[in-house]
Motif scaffolding. Sequence first.
Motif, PDB file in Angstrom:
ATOM      1  N   ARG A  62       0.861  -1.182   0.000  1.00 24.52           N
ATOM      2  CA  ARG A  62       0.000   0.000   0.000  1.00 24.52           C
ATOM      3  C   ARG A  62       0.892   1.224   0.000  1.00 24.52           C
ATOM      4  NH1 ARG A  62      -2.690   0.905   4.836  1.00 24.52           N
ATOM      5  NH2 ARG A  62      -4.145   2.287   3.782  1.00 24.52           N
ATOM      6  N   ILE A  63       0.600   2.162  -0.904  1.00 25.29           N
ATOM      7  CA  ILE A  63       1.332   3.424  -0.933  1.00 25.29           C
ATOM      8  C   ILE A  63       0.390   4.492  -0.384  1.00 25.29           C
ATOM      9  CG2 ILE A  63       2.699   4.982  -2.331  1.00 25.29           C
ATOM     10  CD1 ILE A  63       3.596   1.991  -2.302  1.00 25.29           C
ATOM     11  N   ILE A  64       0.794   5.124   0.724  1.00 25.11           N
ATOM     12  CA  ILE A  64      -0.099   6.051   1.422  1.00 25.11           C
ATOM     13  C   ILE A  64       0.582   7.396   1.656  1.00 25.11           C
ATOM     14  CG2 ILE A  64      -1.349   4.177   2.568  1.00 25.11           C
ATOM     15  CD1 ILE A  64       0.256   4.753   5.067  1.00 25.11           C
ATOM     16  N   LYS A  65      -0.255   8.413   1.806  1.00 26.51           N
ATOM     17  CA  LYS A  65       0.197   9.765   2.153  1.00 26.51           C
ATOM     18  C   LYS A  65      -0.377  10.101   3.516  1.00 26.51           C
ATOM     19  CE  LYS A  65       2.080  13.826   1.399  1.00 26.51           C
ATOM     20  NZ  LYS A  65       3.552  13.998   1.311  1.00 26.51           N
ATOM     21  N   SER A  66       0.481  10.546   4.422  1.00 26.24           N
ATOM     22  CA  SER A  66       0.049  10.853   5.782  1.00 26.24           C
ATOM     23  C   SER A  66      -0.032  12.361   5.996  1.00 26.24           C
ATOM     24  CB  SER A  66       1.020  10.250   6.799  1.00 26.24           C
ATOM     25  OG  SER A  66       1.087   8.857   6.672  1.00 26.24           O
ATOM     26  N   GLU A  72      -4.439   9.150   7.133  1.00 25.24           N
ATOM     27  CA  GLU A  72      -3.745   8.651   5.957  1.00 25.24           C
ATOM     28  C   GLU A  72      -4.709   8.510   4.785  1.00 25.24           C
ATOM     29  OE1 GLU A  72      -2.205   4.928   7.311  1.00 25.24           O
ATOM     30  OE2 GLU A  72      -0.499   5.838   8.346  1.00 25.24           O
ATOM     31  N   LEU A  73      -4.171   8.634   3.594  1.00 29.34           N
ATOM     32  CA  LEU A  73      -4.948   8.417   2.371  1.00 29.34           C
ATOM     33  C   LEU A  73      -4.168   7.452   1.492  1.00 29.34           C
ATOM     34  CD1 LEU A  73      -7.334   9.106   0.497  1.00 29.34           C
ATOM     35  CD2 LEU A  73      -5.920  10.954  -0.449  1.00 29.34           C
ATOM     36  N   GLN A  74      -4.824   6.355   1.114  1.00 26.64           N
ATOM     37  CA  GLN A  74      -4.178   5.396   0.219  1.00 26.64           C
ATOM     38  C   GLN A  74      -4.152   5.942  -1.197  1.00 26.64           C
ATOM     39  OE1 GLN A  74      -4.894   1.094   0.572  1.00 26.64           O
ATOM     40  NE2 GLN A  74      -5.492   1.142  -1.584  1.00 26.64           N
ATOM     41  N   LEU A  75      -2.960   6.002  -1.783  1.00 27.00           N
ATOM     42  CA  LEU A  75      -2.805   6.497  -3.143  1.00 27.00           C
ATOM     43  C   LEU A  75      -2.997   5.384  -4.169  1.00 27.00           C
ATOM     44  CD1 LEU A  75       0.332   8.784  -2.619  1.00 27.00           C
ATOM     45  CD2 LEU A  75      -2.092   9.426  -2.527  1.00 27.00           C
ATOM     46  N   TYR A  76      -2.368   4.249  -3.929  1.00 23.65           N
ATOM     47  CA  TYR A  76      -2.520   3.104  -4.829  1.00 23.65           C
ATOM     48  C   TYR A  76      -1.893   1.876  -4.183  1.00 23.65           C
ATOM     49  CZ  TYR A  76       2.303   4.405  -6.124  1.00 23.65           C
ATOM     50  OH  TYR A  76       3.633   4.730  -6.101  1.00 23.65           O
ATOM     51  N   ARG A  77      -2.110   0.730  -4.826  1.00 25.57           N
ATOM     52  CA  ARG A  77      -1.497  -0.525  -4.413  1.00 25.57           C
ATOM     53  C   ARG A  77      -0.508  -0.986  -5.484  1.00 25.57           C
ATOM     54  NH1 ARG A  77      -6.753  -1.711  -2.211  1.00 25.57           N
ATOM     55  NH2 ARG A  77      -6.613  -2.476  -0.055  1.00 25.57           N
ATOM     56  N   VAL A  78       0.465  -1.781  -5.058  1.00 29.41           N
ATOM     57  CA  VAL A  78       1.399  -2.410  -5.993  1.00 29.41           C
ATOM     58  C   VAL A  78       1.297  -3.914  -5.807  1.00 29.41           C
ATOM     59  CG1 VAL A  78       3.775  -2.590  -6.785  1.00 29.41           C
ATOM     60  CG2 VAL A  78       2.954  -0.435  -5.805  1.00 29.41           C
ATOM     61  N   VAL A  79       1.075  -4.635  -6.898  1.00 33.10           N
ATOM     62  CA  VAL A  79       0.940  -6.093  -6.862  1.00 33.10           C
ATOM     63  C   VAL A  79       1.963  -6.703  -7.824  1.00 33.10           C
ATOM     64  CG1 VAL A  79      -1.507  -5.971  -6.240  1.00 33.10           C
ATOM     65  CG2 VAL A  79      -0.848  -6.084  -8.654  1.00 33.10           C
ATOM     66  N   PRO A  80       2.155  -8.032  -7.788  1.00 31.64           N
ATOM     67  CA  PRO A  80       3.121  -8.673  -8.688  1.00 31.64           C
ATOM     68  C   PRO A  80       2.870  -8.319 -10.155  1.00 31.64           C
ATOM     69  CG  PRO A  80       2.473 -10.207  -6.986  1.00 31.64           C
ATOM     70  CD  PRO A  80       1.594  -9.008  -6.817  1.00 31.64           C
ATOM     71  N   ILE A  85       5.465   3.653  -8.935  1.00 33.10           N
ATOM     72  CA  ILE A  85       5.854   4.868  -9.660  1.00 33.10           C
ATOM     73  C   ILE A  85       6.451   5.903  -8.715  1.00 33.10           C
ATOM     74  CG2 ILE A  85       4.152   4.541 -11.482  1.00 33.10           C
ATOM     75  CD1 ILE A  85       2.573   6.885 -10.149  1.00 33.10           C
ATOM     76  N   MET A  86       6.145   5.833  -7.428  1.00 33.98           N
ATOM     77  CA  MET A  86       6.783   6.729  -6.480  1.00 33.98           C
ATOM     78  C   MET A  86       8.287   6.460  -6.463  1.00 33.98           C
ATOM     79  SD  MET A  86       5.792   9.212  -4.440  1.00 33.98           S
ATOM     80  CE  MET A  86       4.052   8.792  -4.272  1.00 33.98           C
ATOM     81  N   THR A  87       8.640   5.167  -6.496  1.00 37.48           N
ATOM     82  CA  THR A  87      10.049   4.788  -6.547  1.00 37.48           C
ATOM     83  C   THR A  87      10.685   5.217  -7.865  1.00 37.48           C
ATOM     84  OG1 THR A  87       9.717   2.904  -5.069  1.00 37.48           O
ATOM     85  CG2 THR A  87      11.633   2.823  -6.515  1.00 37.48           C
ATOM     86  N   SER A  88       9.999   4.959  -8.979  1.00 32.69           N
ATOM     87  CA  SER A  88      10.525   5.367 -10.285  1.00 32.69           C
ATOM     88  C   SER A  88      10.759   6.866 -10.336  1.00 32.69           C
ATOM     89  CB  SER A  88       9.554   4.960 -11.395  1.00 32.69           C
ATOM     90  OG  SER A  88       9.298   3.586 -11.373  1.00 32.69           O
ATOM     91  N   GLN A  98       7.918  10.966  -1.162  1.00 33.34           N
ATOM     92  CA  GLN A  98       6.885  11.861  -0.650  1.00 33.34           C
ATOM     93  C   GLN A  98       5.678  11.077  -0.144  1.00 33.34           C
ATOM     94  OE1 GLN A  98       7.345  15.240  -0.337  1.00 33.34           O
ATOM     95  NE2 GLN A  98       9.429  14.667  -0.946  1.00 33.34           N
ATOM     96  N   ALA A  99       5.853   9.788   0.089  1.00 36.64           N
ATOM     97  CA  ALA A  99       4.776   8.935   0.588  1.00 36.64           C
ATOM     98  C   ALA A  99       5.420   7.748   1.301  1.00 36.64           C
ATOM     99  CB  ALA A  99       3.872   8.471  -0.552  1.00 36.64           C
ATOM    100  N   ARG A 100       4.568   6.880   1.834  1.00 33.11           N
ATOM    101  CA  ARG A 100       5.050   5.711   2.575  1.00 33.11           C
ATOM    102  C   ARG A 100       4.564   4.443   1.884  1.00 33.11           C
ATOM    103  NH1 ARG A 100       2.763   6.099   8.110  1.00 33.11           N
ATOM    104  NH2 ARG A 100       4.407   7.650   8.337  1.00 33.11           N
ATOM    105  N   GLY A 101       5.435   3.441   1.834  1.00 29.67           N
ATOM    106  CA  GLY A 101       5.069   2.139   1.284  1.00 29.67           C
ATOM    107  C   GLY A 101       5.057   1.094   2.379  1.00 29.67           C
TER     108      GLY A 101
END
Length: 221
Positions: A62-66, A72-80, A85-88, A98-101
């Motif tokens: 879960r990628i969230i912004k606090s 907190e607000l969930q921005l998106y999920r990353v699955v297999p 894209i935050m990392t990219s 700028q967010a938490r994973g």
Amino acid sequence: MLSPDIRARILLLYPMLGELPTAELDGLLVSASLMQLPLGTVVFDEHQACQGFPLLLSGSLRIIKSAASGRELQLYRVVPGESCIMTSSCLLGDSRYQARGIVEEAVEMVFLPAAVFHNMMGKYDAFRRYVFHLFTDRITDLMELVTTVAFQKLDQRLAALLVAKTSPIHTTHQAIADELGSAREMISRLLKGFSEQGWVTLGREQIVVTNLAALKKFAAL
């Protein structure tokens, strides 16, 4: 050194890597590391520097912004088969997160060092297309999130979330609040209202949808 099994799983989930010459792929993967992270692990946090590029083999993030208030607000999920894209963005812009994973479901992933990511972006069209395609998809998702948060009432957003999940839903009111960027008390109050209307049945860390049609209709108002 990654095992043949892990290599096969990587190529199955990230087929664009199969377009690389075998010798080149071997050279890139020799510096990769396999990581296994349990539920709740903070993979990265706000203001941290980015160390590399993850390729998920199993589980989800879960990628969230606090906010300063703790909400907190969930921005998106990353699955297999996907990546973050935050990392990219951090790698491409040489900037900090700028967010938490957070690990939502126990994760197994292959971690490519930052230098490998930059090398692949510079040399391989297939990898560049993959990264930028993810940006396109995520921007669309984030625009939908902004529209929902700005223009749709919380009770409708809650109804839409319940419709999207498989009943019975095993979760807590706090987890739903975190996903919707709200407070637990608000979610509990709304769920109680849904229960009184016969749309759901509430249990301990469980929600059973009893009138799916009504929830769908309400979410679409």
